[in-house]
Scaffold this motif. Sequence first.
Motif, PDB file in Angstrom:
ATOM      1  N   ARG A 389       0.807  -1.225   0.000  1.00 62.16           N
ATOM      2  CA  ARG A 389       0.000   0.000   0.000  1.00 62.16           C
ATOM      3  C   ARG A 389       0.834   1.267   0.000  1.00 62.16           C
ATOM      4  NH1 ARG A 389      -3.844  -2.218   4.710  1.00 62.16           N
ATOM      5  NH2 ARG A 389      -1.819  -3.148   5.229  1.00 62.16           N
ATOM      6  N   LYS A 393      -2.455   3.173  -6.129  1.00 65.25           N
ATOM      7  CA  LYS A 393      -3.511   2.163  -6.150  1.00 65.25           C
ATOM      8  C   LYS A 393      -3.532   1.348  -7.430  1.00 65.25           C
ATOM      9  CE  LYS A 393      -6.632   4.514  -2.940  1.00 65.25           C
ATOM     10  NZ  LYS A 393      -7.983   5.098  -2.724  1.00 65.25           N
ATOM     11  N   GLY A 566      -5.580   8.208   8.495  1.00 66.46           N
ATOM     12  CA  GLY A 566      -6.325   8.308   7.252  1.00 66.46           C
ATOM     13  C   GLY A 566      -7.152   9.559   7.068  1.00 66.46           C
ATOM     14  N   TYR A 567      -7.062  10.543   7.978  1.00 64.19           N
ATOM     15  CA  TYR A 567      -7.783  11.798   7.783  1.00 64.19           C
ATOM     16  C   TYR A 567      -7.188  12.553   6.592  1.00 64.19           C
ATOM     17  CZ  TYR A 567      -9.690  10.928  12.428  1.00 64.19           C
ATOM     18  OH  TYR A 567     -10.322  10.360  13.516  1.00 64.19           O
ATOM     19  N   LEU A 568      -8.028  12.946   5.648  1.00 62.74           N
ATOM     20  CA  LEU A 568      -7.609  13.643   4.428  1.00 62.74           C
ATOM     21  C   LEU A 568      -6.667  12.796   3.567  1.00 62.74           C
ATOM     22  CD1 LEU A 568      -6.891  17.223   5.883  1.00 62.74           C
ATOM     23  CD2 LEU A 568      -9.010  16.375   4.868  1.00 62.74           C
ATOM     24  N   ALA A 569      -6.657  11.481   3.808  1.00 64.82           N
ATOM     25  CA  ALA A 569      -5.749  10.618   3.049  1.00 64.82           C
ATOM     26  C   ALA A 569      -6.076  10.640   1.561  1.00 64.82           C
ATOM     27  CB  ALA A 569      -5.804   9.192   3.587  1.00 64.82           C
ATOM     28  N   ASP A 570      -7.364  10.660   1.223  1.00 68.07           N
ATOM     29  CA  ASP A 570      -7.749  10.694  -0.195  1.00 68.07           C
ATOM     30  C   ASP A 570      -7.290  11.980  -0.855  1.00 68.07           C
ATOM     31  OD1 ASP A 570      -8.920   8.214  -0.035  1.00 68.07           O
ATOM     32  OD2 ASP A 570     -10.934   8.989   0.375  1.00 68.07           O
ATOM     33  N   LEU A 571      -7.387  13.086  -0.116  1.00 67.38           N
ATOM     34  CA  LEU A 571      -6.946  14.370  -0.659  1.00 67.38           C
ATOM     35  C   LEU A 571      -5.438  14.373  -0.885  1.00 67.38           C
ATOM     36  CD1 LEU A 571      -7.642  17.308  -1.417  1.00 67.38           C
ATOM     37  CD2 LEU A 571      -7.266  17.917   0.987  1.00 67.38           C
ATOM     38  N   GLY A 573      -3.667  11.677  -1.264  1.00 64.99           N
ATOM     39  CA  GLY A 573      -3.348  10.633  -2.233  1.00 64.99           C
ATOM     40  C   GLY A 573      -2.564   9.477  -1.664  1.00 64.99           C
ATOM     41  N   THR A 575      -2.788   5.834   1.172  1.00 65.25           N
ATOM     42  CA  THR A 575      -3.638   4.858   1.846  1.00 65.25           C
ATOM     43  C   THR A 575      -3.115   4.657   3.256  1.00 65.25           C
ATOM     44  OG1 THR A 575      -4.116   3.724  -0.234  1.00 65.25           O
ATOM     45  CG2 THR A 575      -4.528   2.505   1.800  1.00 65.25           C
ATOM     46  N   SER A 652       4.182   6.460  -0.944  1.00 69.36           N
ATOM     47  CA  SER A 652       3.714   7.193   0.229  1.00 69.36           C
ATOM     48  C   SER A 652       4.844   7.600   1.163  1.00 69.36           C
ATOM     49  CB  SER A 652       2.683   6.353   0.996  1.00 69.36           C
ATOM     50  OG  SER A 652       3.253   5.165   1.485  1.00 69.36           O
TER      51      SER A 652
END
Length: 709
Positions: A389, A393, A566-571, A573, A575, A652
């Motif tokens: 990870r 992705k 994982g807070y704001l992890a999608d923003l 980019g 995991t 990451s």
Amino acid sequence: MSHRAEPRTTPRAHRRRSVLARGWPLAAALILAVLGALSAGGVEESLTPGGFRADSTPSAVAERRLDAEVGVGTPDLIVLVSGAESAAVAREGEAVASFLSGAGGVGRVTVSPAPGDGPTVVSAVLSGDDAESRRTLDELREALPPPGEGVERQLTGRAEVLREDDLIAREDLTRAELIAVPVTLVLLVLFFGSVVAAAVPVAIGVLAMLSSFVVLSGLVHVIDVSVFALNLVIGLALGLSIDYSLLVVTRFREELANGADPPEAVARTMRRCRRTIVISAVTVGLCLAALTAVDMPYLRSMAMTGVAVVVLVATLTLVVLPPVLRVLGRRIDAWSVRRVDPTRPGRSVTAMLGVSRRHPVAVALGVSALLLILLTPAFGLRLGTLDDRVLPKDAPSRVAAERLRDERPDLGSDPLVILADGVDPGVLAERVSRIDGVTATRGPDESLSDGLVVGPGDPDLRRGSVAAVEVVTAPSLTQPEQQDLAERVREVVAPAPVAGTYSDDVDTRQAISDRALPVALLVMAVVLPLVFLLTGGVLVTLKTLVMAALSLTATFGAMVLVFQEGYLADLVGVTATGVVDSSSPLLMACLAFGLSMDYQLFLLSRVREEYDRHGDTTRAVVDGVSRTAPVVGAAAVLVAVVFLAIGTSGISVVRLLGLGLALAVLVDAFVIRLLLVPSAMLLLGEANWWAPRPLRAVFDRLRIREGSS
């Protein structure tokens, strides 16, 4: 008595020698850059993946023994075989297993037939360390026959993940350079108002980047250098060279504006800036050098390459930049795009200083409280290992690993492997089977524990008196839960050593924790005398260390919130896996602390210079901060741009390093130095400069002062 007449030096000969004296550093630098460009490809091929595990821990020693004596370990290569026809899938799985079993550098190979519609999984242990397993993997990939008709193969496993890490890291590095260099040039043009003045720091930065490959080409023959060290090398080479060049060029333009001719302006500039650059390089270099105390190849290689690059950048700045400025002279302001006075603070700086001066108590307490609040998530920091990870992705090995977790949960997570030397493996397996979270055991006997044996006994798990017991754990457990389970298994089977990913996590975490305090003490032992010899005050010296530490608070809090929880992890980019890479916090702390001390020493030297001039602490603080804020603020923004460019990486751990350092530099520049440092110094007043009589005598004799002989 006769005398031989001395040859007369003609003006033309004098000018020729003068040109040669100015020109040889430029010629040497250009040759170094060309050599760096030519050696770049070879250097990249010599870099090694991995190195994220401590070398001498019990789990590492057990893993080496299991590999050498039994051929067992955590699977380095996993092949998923799938297709529409189960018979074709079975044949392909057997063919892949047969190929791997006959290949060199391959240990134990296992086949897990497809249950229902799931894929058949072929796992192989590759012998040797990360570098050796990478070479074996490259040979296997090249020689592996193409899959049969109607059959699909996907590759994953530790070695395959590290291979993709390597490839993506190289691509990301090129992108970071393409982003950082032009953006930096534009920002410098805005700061200086002159294209030529802006081009000088960028040219020194590019020269430093290219020359770094010459340094690396020598280091790869001495130590194993991680492929991720390239990101640190480029970040430090470009960031520090622009930082130092910005300081020198700004001072040079000031001297020209004050009426000095170019040669004299260069001489005055270097008298004023030389020691600042040397002290900065020593501070950053020693903060990095302290990392060599940690038993981890990755951190050692990052430390040694970082120190080498810091020395290179400081040398290039001090040797190459002066002749460049002599050649340019007043043309440094050519191609002007706007009129700029970089020595005059902007309105925002003046306003922030005004607030600190009028309300020092409120500012000091408020900013400190805010920074400590930002730090609170870091108290939940959990260290762990890198897995698939860490990749984007859509990376093939991550896609395969996700499928393995979803469709073959019967295989569990990475197994723990117990080394049974002179101990009955059945007894060990029976003890482990009682632990919650253990779903199965595999050993050399037909039956190890009732209902927990997966498949028939495996004779490959024994070599003489040495045997291996594989412990399969529930795949639904998070990484922290897997680490806790590994600790329970280790307690139950002690003194038998346990290898495997999560047992290694436990040892690596302990190795880093054990070294964190000695590293911090080593850094302080070096930095404290430097700050004291610059300021002459005990309290201001201690305050400087506290301020540098506070500059890390936002970075460490964000590290845990985003990359672990994982807070704001999608923003961002990434995991979140529930853990932070074990090596990142210590590397981040040493780098950010070094950069923070770099800027604070520059600020304090100017404040002390003003205080020595008139003896008024309040005026010295205001004038010192005002005069340094434009240059140091611009330098911080430029360094942050370089690390933000590195933070665009798809990996990451590299993204964490880039974004974390950028955040630390910006917090230090615009919160610590513009608000907290002035308010704290104003509160202390004359106490800033207090020192016991013996230390005062040392300061008077050895003090560091720009422009002194």
